[in-house]
Scaffold this motif. Structure first.
Motif: not given
Length: 146
Positions: A74-79, A83-91, A118-125
């Motif tokens: 996964l080279w790049r990922f952004m929301i 539009h953040q904090k709406k569940g879009h990233a996980k989906q 940074g995004p570490l906590d998101f990826y862990r989740s």
């Protein structure tokens, strides 16, 4: 909740996708979508898609095969910050994992900048774990099963 899909970017949508941005505080964690799309054209193995919530473009994702044929990177990922904090990233990651699984991949790897906000906590989740490896640029390598 919106239905999140990954869609090809074309001449009619590229400007909308390039206009999506993270918050100011997040800009040091991911390149702009315009830079990512340009880089993809010089990496023939790269694949990229726009992230849509219903009919609204909300993000961008780009990946490529890793050196191990069972691993995608996964080279790049952004929301977009609006539009953040709406569940879009996980989906979106769930959509990507489905594509990768269908493509025969077993694992998804990424890397993150270790810094506050940074995004570490998101990826862990969403199931990523640290590998203990660090890239030459200092980013921490993460991996998860698909």
């Amino acid at each position: 909740m919106s239905v999140v899909t990954l869609r090809e970017i074309n001449a009619a949508t590229v400007r909308m996708i390039c206009a999506l941005e993270t918050s100011e505080e997040q800009k040091s964690f991911v390149a702009s979508n315009a830079v990512s799309i340009a880089q993809a054209y010089f990496e023939p193995r790269a694949t990229f898609r726009a992230v849509y919530a219903d009919e609204v473009p909300v993000g961008f994702v780009m990946w490529k095969p890793a050196d191990d044929p069972e691993v995608a990177y996964l080279w790049r990922f952004m929301i977009d910050h609006n539009h953040q904090k709406k569940g879009h990233a996980k989906q979106a990651i769930a959509q990507l994992i489905g594509l990768l699984r269908d493509g025969g991949y077993q694992r998804l790897q990424t890397s993150v900048v270790l810094a506050g906000g940074g995004p570490l906590d998101f990826y862990r989740s969403i199931g990523f774990v640290e590998t203990g490896a660090t890239l030459a640029n200092g980013e921490q390598v993460l991996i998860r099963s698909v």
